[in-house]
Design an enzyme around this catalytic site. Sequence first.
Site, PDB file in Angstrom:
ATOM      1  N   ASP A 100      41.043   2.102 -76.469  1.00  0.00           N
ATOM      2  CA  ASP A 100      41.781   1.025 -76.211  1.00  0.00           C
ATOM      3  C   ASP A 100      41.371  -0.272 -76.714  1.00  0.00           C
ATOM      4  O   ASP A 100      41.889  -1.364 -77.047  1.00  0.00           O
ATOM      5  CB  ASP A 100      42.473   1.137 -74.932  1.00  0.00           C
ATOM      6  CG  ASP A 100      41.302   0.987 -73.711  1.00  0.00           C
ATOM      7  OD1 ASP A 100      40.192   1.040 -74.165  1.00  0.00           O
ATOM      8  OD2 ASP A 100      41.716   1.056 -72.591  1.00  0.00           O
ATOM      9  N   HIS A 101      40.061  -0.308 -76.441  1.00  0.00           N
ATOM     10  CA  HIS A 101      39.275  -1.579 -76.640  1.00  0.00           C
ATOM     11  C   HIS A 101      39.162  -2.154 -78.199  1.00  0.00           C
ATOM     12  O   HIS A 101      38.940  -3.539 -78.410  1.00  0.00           O
ATOM     13  CB  HIS A 101      38.257  -1.784 -75.843  1.00  0.00           C
ATOM     14  CG  HIS A 101      38.271  -2.140 -74.266  1.00  0.00           C
ATOM     15  ND1 HIS A 101      39.019  -1.199 -73.403  1.00  0.00           N
ATOM     16  CD2 HIS A 101      37.825  -3.023 -73.576  1.00  0.00           C
ATOM     17  CE1 HIS A 101      39.013  -1.885 -72.323  1.00  0.00           C
ATOM     18  NE2 HIS A 101      38.186  -2.743 -72.294  1.00  0.00           N
ATOM     19  N   ASP A 165      35.275   0.526 -66.100  1.00  0.00           N
ATOM     20  CA  ASP A 165      36.036  -0.847 -66.305  1.00  0.00           C
ATOM     21  C   ASP A 165      36.468  -1.548 -65.307  1.00  0.00           C
ATOM     22  O   ASP A 165      36.750  -0.824 -64.157  1.00  0.00           O
ATOM     23  CB  ASP A 165      37.483  -0.403 -67.247  1.00  0.00           C
ATOM     24  CG  ASP A 165      37.919  -1.788 -67.934  1.00  0.00           C
ATOM     25  OD1 ASP A 165      37.487  -2.009 -69.082  1.00  0.00           O
ATOM     26  OD2 ASP A 165      38.462  -2.396 -66.976  1.00  0.00           O
ATOM     27  N   ARG A 447      42.526 -12.041 -67.077  1.00  0.00           N
ATOM     28  CA  ARG A 447      40.944 -12.874 -67.125  1.00  0.00           C
ATOM     29  C   ARG A 447      41.346 -13.910 -68.267  1.00  0.00           C
ATOM     30  O   ARG A 447      42.164 -13.673 -69.186  1.00  0.00           O
ATOM     31  CB  ARG A 447      40.084 -12.033 -67.721  1.00  0.00           C
ATOM     32  CG  ARG A 447      38.827 -11.941 -66.694  1.00  0.00           C
ATOM     33  CD  ARG A 447      37.747 -10.785 -67.077  1.00  0.00           C
ATOM     34  NE  ARG A 447      37.815  -9.969 -65.791  1.00  0.00           N
ATOM     35  CZ  ARG A 447      37.227  -8.844 -65.878  1.00  0.00           C
ATOM     36  NH1 ARG A 447      36.723  -8.429 -66.763  1.00  0.00           N
ATOM     37  NH2 ARG A 447      37.020  -8.335 -64.634  1.00  0.00           N
ATOM     38  N   SER A 642      33.196  -8.212 -66.137  1.00  0.00           N
ATOM     39  CA  SER A 642      33.426  -6.893 -66.506  1.00  0.00           C
ATOM     40  C   SER A 642      32.338  -5.981 -66.012  1.00  0.00           C
ATOM     41  O   SER A 642      31.101  -6.230 -65.454  1.00  0.00           O
ATOM     42  CB  SER A 642      33.049  -7.123 -68.161  1.00  0.00           C
ATOM     43  OG  SER A 642      32.366  -5.561 -68.593  1.00  0.00           O
ATOM     44  N   ARG A 644      30.643  -3.897 -68.102  1.00  0.00           N
ATOM     45  CA  ARG A 644      29.945  -3.423 -69.162  1.00  0.00           C
ATOM     46  C   ARG A 644      28.227  -3.629 -68.890  1.00  0.00           C
ATOM     47  O   ARG A 644      27.693  -4.803 -68.403  1.00  0.00           O
ATOM     48  CB  ARG A 644      30.087  -4.378 -70.266  1.00  0.00           C
ATOM     49  CG  ARG A 644      29.537  -5.852 -69.904  1.00  0.00           C
ATOM     50  CD  ARG A 644      30.422  -6.581 -71.014  1.00  0.00           C
ATOM     51  NE  ARG A 644      31.885  -6.986 -71.108  1.00  0.00           N
ATOM     52  CZ  ARG A 644      32.584  -8.161 -71.372  1.00  0.00           C
ATOM     53  NH1 ARG A 644      32.006  -9.088 -71.786  1.00  0.00           N
ATOM     54  NH2 ARG A 644      33.827  -7.991 -71.220  1.00  0.00           N
TER      55      ARG A 644
END
Length: 754
Positions: A100-101, A165, A447, A642, A644
């Site tokens: 999706d990203h 995520d 965000r 995030s 990440r």
Amino acid sequence: APQKVPMSPHEPNKYINYQRIQDNLEIVRKRLNRPLTLSEKILYGHLDDAVNQDIQRGVSYLQLRPDRVVCQDATAQMALLQFMSAGIPDVAVPSSVHCDHLILGEYGAESDLARAKEVNREVYDFLATTCAKYNLGFWGPGSGIIHQIVIENYAFPGALIIGTDSHTPNAGGLGAAAVGVGGADAVDVMAGIPWELKCPKAIGVKLTGRLNGWTSPKDIILEVAGILTVKGGTGAIVEYFGSGVESVSATGMGTVCNMGAEIGATTSVFPFTESMHRYLVSTGRPQIADASRAFAHNLRADEGAQYDEVVEINLSELEPRINGPFTPDLMTPLAKFKATAQEKDWPQDISACLIGSCTNSSYEDMSRAASLAKEALDAGLKVKADFIVTPGSEQIRATTERDGLLEIFRQAGGNILANACGPCIGQWARHDVKKGDRNTIITSYNRNFTGRNDGNPATHGFVASPEVVTAMAFGGSTNFNPITDTLTTPSGKPFKFTPPNGAELPARGFDAGQDTYQAPPADRSRVAVQVSPASQRLQLLEPFAPWDGKDVEEVPILIKVRGKCTTDHISMAGPWLKYRGHLDNISNNMLIGATNSENGEANSVRNQITGAFDAVPATARDYKARGVRWVVVGDENYGEGSSREHAAMSVRFLGGAAVIVKSFARIHETNLKKQGLLPLTFNNPADYDRISPADRLSILGLTTLTPGKPLTLRVTQPSGAHFDIVVDHTFNENQITWFKAGSALNHIAKSNSQ
Ligand code: MIC
Ligand code: SF4
């Protein structure tokens, strides 16, 4: 006994384990002898060892057994690369990967998607084959955004889900406790190791009254964010309760839980409601709907449960809000938006309005937004700002297309992008404004950090409900209040919006659209995963070196960061997303967005050996080449945003030893520990000011690193004079083994080969 039903239509042979929740709770109740909150019930219901687990909110580390792991493509690459190096044949719990990203939004769904498949082929192939090999479900590009797919297919009341995520909490809309984690946490669970979580505190949000008129679920969380601020939820689960809960749809609760990430909450949960039952039935899971209804007594807080803090919101009085710019907790009631924008000199022309994303893509959201667009369209109006729609999933796209909602948006001048993150994560090729141009955008996303959507630091990003965003697209200006103001139609008549109305669920049921799901094959032995050594997108991981057994001695400060430093500042997304599977390449973005306290600039630091100013990654690489380790000094809520883990891995990879700050965001702190770094906090936050960029820092006491025992930070000034300050850490016994092994993964790999 609780009913035994399959967890999801995609895994007919894996069952919901309500029995374990019930058994665990019986044990825990005897031990604690007090009423439990809902999040306690879900968490303790998933304890690995309910008999012996130490349970103290805000203190103990819980060892948990999640039901499911979900990963999105920008974080899955690193998670799967780590999983591969742990040397395990297949995942221990049901898991899935979602593409999706990596889809850039530019012209529209069809061409954008086709290009993404081309550009990202190597990565998609890698993910598809790793999923096939290690037994994960694979949702290809175009299927939709992870959190929307999870709520449509996988979440269920009482589930414990972890996802790589930060917006994984979205599944709270279906009564799950769903927590965002770094990839290394996901690897633990996929490897069959219990997942560790600091036992959260509980913040109660009592909802009374009923949502009505213009107010939508989004406004609940915009209000909560305004009250609790971006760090207010740190270390806590937010639990909603009270009579008002019944007036919120399951997807609306999903929106509220999703954006709980913006206040730093571990996750957010709602008690079982009839709207959850309706949503489960409508998304093809009637058995789960009934089983959870029968189990509902364990899916709500006990009478008299105690919260660490309680906030109360009367939904009948709540009015729409617009939060921003640059931070999601700067809350302005819609009624005051015009005046505030003028007073603060926010750009008044709205350049773009964007709806959809994982946060606000439900049928209810789309139908309410479409009701406004339709009304304006019928009056002859068109949008004045660019109007962009990103459907959250293929199912939502197909259903809203069938029901004519997307056509209304197109007629009004809107552009429908692919079912993907797109502009929400900087995957937005904008042609209407130049970098540096001041402009205002309003999104229904979650965000709005500087540069988040279009990489332009002068873009003022605001977040609001899809209804307000849609109406503002027609107004085109911060001076327009859609509730009170009128617009003029082409024939010169005044036009005023009536409050939005929509349907909670599609009357004709959902249309699944195209099938993009790839189930793992029955015979996985012949699947081969390939990573080319020449690849610029993927790189196999080399283990980090174990701890050398010594203190950190007089190392330079790479950067002393001033002010807000989110994961977007530490490891920027947008154009860098393409390197999420290549540690060396992505490390070239390390901390380039952080403000250097010495000169107030981003990506310009003094090399303490040569004295010359250079980019942050280049300076780190220079230290690394010289065999010199370094540290980062930072401000408050460091690493918010995030999940990440690149934000931790790059620091480790380029030779960082420690990150010393006033306070951390939860996921980032854990990510640092997992990668063998030392996340430390000033015992006295004011000590931050005593450190100058040219000082050398020593971290003393590592040989006796013990849970709860502070370390000494020795600050040696250029003159040679030094002073000591106290720094705290939150390592427990187990996490200390990660530090010693060089990373959590080294530790797993070692235990596995023994
Ligand atoms: C985000 O919303 O910031 C992201 C992009 O979804 C991240 C994950 C990532 O950086 O890959 C998140 O929220 O965790
Ligand atoms: Fe994607 Fe944005 Fe949702 Fe993150 S917040 S998952 S980038 S849509």
